[in-house]
Scaffold this motif. Structure first.
Motif, PDB file in Angstrom:
ATOM      1  N   PRO A   1       0.837  -1.204   0.000  1.00 17.74           N
ATOM      2  CA  PRO A   1       0.000   0.000   0.000  1.00 17.74           C
ATOM      3  C   PRO A   1       0.869   1.251   0.000  1.00 17.74           C
ATOM      4  CG  PRO A   1      -0.772  -1.581   1.628  1.00 17.74           C
ATOM      5  CD  PRO A   1       0.538  -2.094   1.141  1.00 17.74           C
ATOM      6  N   GLY A   2       0.379   2.312  -0.631  1.00 17.07           N
ATOM      7  CA  GLY A   2       1.149   3.547  -0.724  1.00 17.07           C
ATOM      8  C   GLY A   2       1.595   4.075   0.618  1.00 17.07           C
ATOM      9  N   ARG A   3       0.710   4.010   1.600  1.00 17.84           N
ATOM     10  CA  ARG A   3       1.057   4.501   2.941  1.00 17.84           C
ATOM     11  C   ARG A   3       2.224   3.715   3.517  1.00 17.84           C
ATOM     12  NH1 ARG A   3       0.006   2.457   7.639  1.00 17.84           N
ATOM     13  NH2 ARG A   3      -1.456   0.945   6.746  1.00 17.84           N
ATOM     14  N   VAL A   4       2.214   2.405   3.282  1.00 10.46           N
ATOM     15  CA  VAL A   4       3.286   1.555   3.794  1.00 10.46           C
ATOM     16  C   VAL A   4       4.586   1.833   3.039  1.00 10.46           C
ATOM     17  CG1 VAL A   4       4.055  -0.829   4.111  1.00 10.46           C
ATOM     18  CG2 VAL A   4       1.659  -0.207   4.513  1.00 10.46           C
ATOM     19  N   GLN A   5       4.493   2.009   1.731  1.00  7.85           N
ATOM     20  CA  GLN A   5       5.681   2.359   0.957  1.00  7.85           C
ATOM     21  C   GLN A   5       6.332   3.628   1.496  1.00  7.85           C
ATOM     22  OE1 GLN A   5       4.694   2.712  -3.178  1.00  7.85           O
ATOM     23  NE2 GLN A   5       4.338   0.519  -3.477  1.00  7.85           N
ATOM     24  N   CYS A   6       5.500   4.630   1.708  1.00  5.85           N
ATOM     25  CA  CYS A   6       6.008   5.915   2.205  1.00  5.85           C
ATOM     26  C   CYS A   6       6.667   5.743   3.566  1.00  5.85           C
ATOM     27  CB  CYS A   6       4.852   6.917   2.280  1.00  5.85           C
ATOM     28  SG  CYS A   6       5.346   8.546   2.877  1.00  5.85           S
ATOM     29  N   GLU A   7       5.972   5.060   4.466  1.00  2.00           N
ATOM     30  CA  GLU A   7       6.514   4.857   5.816  1.00  2.00           C
ATOM     31  C   GLU A   7       7.776   4.014   5.777  1.00  2.00           C
ATOM     32  OE1 GLU A   7       5.022   3.209  10.202  1.00  2.00           O
ATOM     33  OE2 GLU A   7       3.656   3.225   8.481  1.00  2.00           O
ATOM     34  N   MET A   8       7.782   3.004   4.904  1.00  2.00           N
ATOM     35  CA  MET A   8       8.951   2.130   4.794  1.00  2.00           C
ATOM     36  C   MET A   8      10.170   2.896   4.301  1.00  2.00           C
ATOM     37  SD  MET A   8       9.236  -1.446   2.653  1.00  2.00           S
ATOM     38  CE  MET A   8       7.935  -2.224   3.621  1.00  2.00           C
ATOM     39  N   LEU A   9       9.979   3.723   3.264  1.00  2.00           N
ATOM     40  CA  LEU A   9      11.096   4.512   2.734  1.00  2.00           C
ATOM     41  C   LEU A   9      11.594   5.524   3.755  1.00  2.00           C
ATOM     42  CD1 LEU A   9       9.933   5.149  -0.943  1.00  2.00           C
ATOM     43  CD2 LEU A   9      11.771   3.648  -0.183  1.00  2.00           C
ATOM     44  N   LEU A  10      10.675   6.131   4.469  1.00  2.00           N
ATOM     45  CA  LEU A  10      11.058   7.132   5.462  1.00  2.00           C
ATOM     46  C   LEU A  10      11.867   6.494   6.578  1.00  2.00           C
ATOM     47  CD1 LEU A  10      10.804  10.111   6.012  1.00  2.00           C
ATOM     48  CD2 LEU A  10       8.699   9.664   7.281  1.00  2.00           C
ATOM     49  N   LYS A  11      11.405   5.312   7.064  1.00  2.00           N
ATOM     50  CA  LYS A  11      12.137   4.637   8.135  1.00  2.00           C
ATOM     51  C   LYS A  11      13.455   4.076   7.625  1.00  2.00           C
ATOM     52  CE  LYS A  11       8.295   3.473  11.191  1.00  2.00           C
ATOM     53  NZ  LYS A  11       7.583   2.404  11.935  1.00  2.00           N
ATOM     54  N   ALA A  12      13.467   3.638   6.376  1.00  2.00           N
ATOM     55  CA  ALA A  12      14.725   3.150   5.801  1.00  2.00           C
ATOM     56  C   ALA A  12      15.741   4.286   5.694  1.00  2.00           C
ATOM     57  CB  ALA A  12      14.466   2.545   4.429  1.00  2.00           C
ATOM     58  N   THR A  13      15.242   5.487   5.383  1.00  2.00           N
ATOM     59  CA  THR A  13      16.120   6.656   5.312  1.00  2.00           C
ATOM     60  C   THR A  13      16.748   6.950   6.657  1.00  2.00           C
ATOM     61  OG1 THR A  13      14.783   7.618   3.532  1.00  2.00           O
ATOM     62  CG2 THR A  13      16.214   9.113   4.750  1.00  2.00           C
ATOM     63  N   GLU A  14      15.950   6.835   7.710  1.00  2.00           N
ATOM     64  CA  GLU A  14      16.446   7.121   9.053  1.00  2.00           C
ATOM     65  C   GLU A  14      17.541   6.163   9.482  1.00  2.00           C
ATOM     66  OE1 GLU A  14      12.940   6.940  11.384  1.00  2.00           O
ATOM     67  OE2 GLU A  14      12.124   8.849  10.667  1.00  2.00           O
TER      68      GLU A  14
ATOM     69  N   ASN B   1      25.209   6.835   5.836  1.00  2.00           N
ATOM     70  CA  ASN B   1      25.966   7.443   4.748  1.00  2.00           C
ATOM     71  C   ASN B   1      25.126   8.542   4.100  1.00  2.00           C
ATOM     72  OD1 ASN B   1      26.514   7.495   1.629  1.00  2.00           O
ATOM     73  ND2 ASN B   1      28.415   6.772   2.567  1.00  2.00           N
ATOM     74  N   THR B   2      25.697   9.747   3.993  1.00  2.00           N
ATOM     75  CA  THR B   2      24.943  10.903   3.489  1.00  2.00           C
ATOM     76  C   THR B   2      24.408  10.659   2.087  1.00  2.00           C
ATOM     77  OG1 THR B   2      26.315  12.394   4.804  1.00  2.00           O
ATOM     78  CG2 THR B   2      25.059  13.368   3.006  1.00  2.00           C
ATOM     79  N   LEU B   3      25.238  10.119   1.210  1.00  2.00           N
ATOM     80  CA  LEU B   3      24.821   9.908  -0.170  1.00  2.00           C
ATOM     81  C   LEU B   3      23.706   8.866  -0.249  1.00  2.00           C
ATOM     82  CD1 LEU B   3      25.510  10.914  -2.990  1.00  2.00           C
ATOM     83  CD2 LEU B   3      27.118   9.004  -3.203  1.00  2.00           C
ATOM     84  N   GLU B   4      23.858   7.771   0.497  1.00  2.00           N
ATOM     85  CA  GLU B   4      22.832   6.722   0.489  1.00  2.00           C
ATOM     86  C   GLU B   4      21.528   7.238   1.085  1.00  2.00           C
ATOM     87  OE1 GLU B   4      22.127   2.182   2.219  1.00  2.00           O
ATOM     88  OE2 GLU B   4      24.068   3.192   2.471  1.00  2.00           O
ATOM     89  N   ARG B   5      21.659   8.022   2.147  1.00  2.00           N
ATOM     90  CA  ARG B   5      20.474   8.603   2.783  1.00  2.00           C
ATOM     91  C   ARG B   5      19.749   9.547   1.811  1.00  2.00           C
ATOM     92  NH1 ARG B   5      18.806   9.924   8.116  1.00  2.00           N
ATOM     93  NH2 ARG B   5      17.623  11.875   8.203  1.00  2.00           N
ATOM     94  N   ALA B   6      20.525  10.338   1.069  1.00  2.00           N
ATOM     95  CA  ALA B   6      19.921  11.264   0.113  1.00  2.00           C
ATOM     96  C   ALA B   6      19.211  10.521  -1.003  1.00  2.00           C
ATOM     97  CB  ALA B   6      21.005  12.185  -0.458  1.00  2.00           C
ATOM     98  N   GLU B   7      19.832   9.461  -1.518  1.00  2.00           N
ATOM     99  CA  GLU B   7      19.196   8.688  -2.588  1.00  2.00           C
ATOM    100  C   GLU B   7      17.912   8.017  -2.106  1.00  2.00           C
ATOM    101  OE1 GLU B   7      22.368   6.111  -3.757  1.00  2.00           O
ATOM    102  OE2 GLU B   7      23.042   7.449  -5.362  1.00  2.00           O
ATOM    103  N   MET B   8      17.924   7.561  -0.835  1.00  2.00           N
ATOM    104  CA  MET B   8      16.728   6.935  -0.280  1.00  2.00           C
ATOM    105  C   MET B   8      15.601   7.948  -0.119  1.00  2.00           C
ATOM    106  SD  MET B   8      15.957   3.823   0.738  1.00  2.00           S
ATOM    107  CE  MET B   8      17.452   3.077   1.381  1.00  2.00           C
TER     108      MET B   8
END
Length: 686
Positions: free
Chosen positions: A107-120, A124-131
């Motif tokens: 679900p879109g909500r889960v995708q968004c939450e998953m990407l946001l938590k994965a970013t956290e 690595n600055t570059l990896e975090r920015a790409e995420m």
């Protein structure tokens, strides 16, 4: 048996059944999950079976359950990390495509939450920015919350990492990926100062990316079609990898188009006076010229706003067209190592008409058995004299089609760039802001820009700036920072409104040009009221080139010698091998020719001493070494014979020897003249 032991038994039993009976294994796990719904290992084993079987929908549902019910499990985040890496990966293999499809089932909500938590969880600055960039692209509504923060993080990382070039991974992600998301989102409110900052960063990046030199492309890969390499617009397709990014991420299509798009969006957001629809560079420049006419009438806020509009719009037109011009006349600066070798073109004053051409019968010998009195009485005017009205003609730039196929477009780029530069320097406020930007970009290190500025200075006829610059660069610096003053200063005189030409930088083209240029310089001195036999002698030597084009100018020189009654040029027999000229000078010594006194032999001025030193006498160390036989003859005549008789005999013998040299390669003789007499030539011009 404990509950933990039961779960482990059920999972183990299911694993054993997978190779032989997959459905039985799944039945065991479904039963286990019903008995122990809170056990993570059971659900993870179910997910593993579905993932390995590449069942996208069922694997996606199980991943969703694990993400919701077991968000702190390391195994879940390892799986999410693999999936997000696939989302950022350029690969198109089967496994990567499956993982992307699996993510799409969430679900879109889960995708968004998953990407946001994965970013956290990225350190690595570059990896975090790409995420985070993945999040912003998939969910534009998050740009308001995270867009500006991500942009500032990338710019800060660029400073912390102390990147040498603006073409780096952090700036690329900001300019090409993050900035368009920010400025094109109407819900993101940005102050004008921040928009100008971002526009500045984008312009610096794109210009440096497009104009990067081949010397800096250590990671340049592969060979391209020669037609692609010749075209600056195709150059963006070359495989150039930015450190820290993949090959695909490093490629930027239509960089100039992207930059002007950013300029347009920023202009609209800053409420510039914009025109609807796409406009040419000429239209943009014309619009900025109109705006400059009444920019001083605005109040301070509006003045600052429109000043920025003029500076950035005109500056980008300038850099775009200056690059377009230089990349065509010197393509080797921007091409890869496999590009075809093309001679660069250099802009120089067109002095091909230095002879003051008139119709000449080239089959007619004008010297032998011909009366020259009538020709000597005529006053010969050179066609390159300045217009008596004092009006300078507009400068035309000539170029051979064989040297530059798209010459019309290239010269139009030069014109637009030149006019843009002039506009930026026309008002103090514009000049100050433009200078500030150039200093921050370190444009003084851009070789291609220096090439353009040099050509522009030549076009504007402010060549003393070039001479001053060359003196500053080439002359050694003494103590106290003072430049040596012993060097001869060359006084330059240029014709108003004279035409220019783009010459190929080859010895075949440059050598004749240098001879024309020297002739143009010495003509100015040779035919003035002040006597200068050395300059006149140089003119005669140089007129041998392309003979008989300079026939009328040679007659003018002979006329001046006759008016003087005598002539001294001790290098005559070293470099004059033209049979027509030799016959004319031999004729001058006769009674019919006026019995002109000629001092053409080295040391002849010392043998026949006049009341005042002869003009143009060479210093001893600059006199070319004569053949031993000639030197011996000179000493013999000085001692054993009368001076006048000896000189007359020497002249006759020298003429006879010189006639035997008429078959020598003239370009070799003139090249030797330029090399051996370099110091004398400079002294004559000083």
């Amino acid at each position: 048996m404990s509950a933990q032991g039961d779960c482990e038994f059920l999972v183990k039993r299911a694993r054993e059944l997978v190779p032989g009976d997959l459905w039985a294994a799944k039945a065991w796990l479904i039963t286990a999950r019903s008995l122990y719904p809170a056990d993570f290992n059971i659900q993870y084993e179910m997910y593993t079976i579905e993932r390995n079987a590449e069942r996208t929908a069922s694997a996606g549902r199980l991943l969703y359950d694990m993400f919701v019910n077991f968000p702190d499990q390391p195994a879940v985040w390892r799986e999410i990390s693999v999936i997000t890496a696939a989302l950022r990966n350029d690969s198109q293999d089967k496994q990567t495509q499956f993982l992307r499809g699996l993510f799409e089932t969430l679900p879109g909500r889960v995708q968004c939450e998953m990407l946001l938590k994965a970013t956290e969880q990225c350190f690595n600055t570059l990896e975090r920015a790409e995420m985070l960039l993945l999040l912003l692209r998939r969910f534009p509504e998050t740009v308001v919350q995270h867009g500006v923060g991500l942009g500032e993080t990338l710019l800060e990382a660029e400073n912390i990492e102390d990147q040498e070039s603006p073409v780096n991974c952090f700036r690329k992600l900001f300019v090409c990926d993050v900035l368009p998301l920010i400025i094109n989102n109407p819900d993101v409110r940005l102050p004008a100062s921040l928009l100008y900052k971002y526009l500045n960063k984008a312009a610096e990046f794109y210009i440096n990316y497009v104009t990067r030199s081949t010397q800096t492309e250590s990671q340049y890969q592969g060979s391209q079609d020669s037609s692609d390499l010749m075209s600056p617009s195709k150059r963006s397709s070359q495989k150039y990898i930015i450190d820290g990014l993949t090959e695909k991420s490093s490629q930027i299509t239509d960089p100039w188009e992207r930059l002007f798009k950013i300029l347009s969006v920023v202009g609209m957001r800053c409420e510039w006076q914009m025109d609807k629809g796409r406009r040419s560079f000429g239209d943009i420049l014309h619009r900025m010229k109109d705006l400059c006419r009444y920019i001083s009438n605005f109040d301070s806020d509006a003045h600052a706003k429109y000043k920025n509009q003029v500076v950035y719009s005109t500056m980008l037109v300038f850099f775009k067209n200056a690059f377009q011009y230089v990349s065509n006349i010197q393509p080797s600066l921007f091409q890869g190592p496999n590009a075809p070798n093309q001679a660069p073109l250099i802009l120089l004053e067109d002095v091909t008409n230095v002879y003051g051409d008139t119709d000449i019968d080239r089959n007619k010998h004008i010297h032998k058995k011909r009366k020259l009195a009538e020709g000597r009485e005529k006053t010969m005017q050179s066609s390159d004299d300045e217009d008596p009205s004092g009006k300078a003609r507009s400068r035309h730039i000539a170029v051979n089609k064989a040297d530059l196929a798209n010459s019309i477009e290239v010269l139009e780029s030069f014109k637009l760039a030149r006019e843009s530069w002039e506009l930026l320097c026309s008002l103090e406020s514009l000049d100050k802001e433009f200078t500030r930007i150039c200093l921050s970009w370190k444009t003084e290190t851009w070789l291609w820009l220096r090439i353009f500025l040099t050509d522009m200075i030549i076009y504007q006829q402010t060549c003393e700036k070039v001479l001053d610059l060359m003196c500053y660069i080439l002359l050694p610096i003494q103590e106290g920072g003072k430049v040596q003053e012993e060097q001869p200063k060359v006084k330059s005189k240029f014709r108003k409104g004279s035409d220019l030409k783009l010459w190929p930088c080859t010895s075949r083209a440059i050598m004749p040009y240098c001879l024309h240029l020297l002739l143009a310089c010495f003509k100015l001195r040779a035919f003035t009221d002040n006597r200068d036999d050395t300059a006149l002698g140089h003119v005669i030597v140089l007129l041998q080139h392309e003979w008989p084009r300079g026939e009328n100018l040679f007659l003018k020189a002979i006329n001046k010698i006759c008016q003087q009654g005598n002539f001294q040029y001790e290098n005559f027999f070293n470099y004059v091998t033209n049979i027509d000229m030799l016959e004319e000078f031999a004729y001058l010594r006769t009674q019919e020719g006026g019995k002109i006194h000629l001092e053409l032999l080295p040391n002849q001025g010392m043998l026949i001493k006049t009341s005042s030193p002869p003009m143009g006498l060479l210093q001893q160390e600059f006199i070319p070494v004569l053949q031993p036989s000639i030197q011996t003859a000179d000493r013999h005549h000085t001692v054993t014979r009368g001076i006048t008789k000896g000189v007359k005999e020497d002249f006759r013998l020298a003429m006879e020897r010189q006639v035997s040299r008429c078959g020598e390669n003239l370009m070799v003789v003139l090249h030797r003249f330029c090399i051996n007499e370099k110091i004398l030539l400079l002294q004559t011009l000083s």
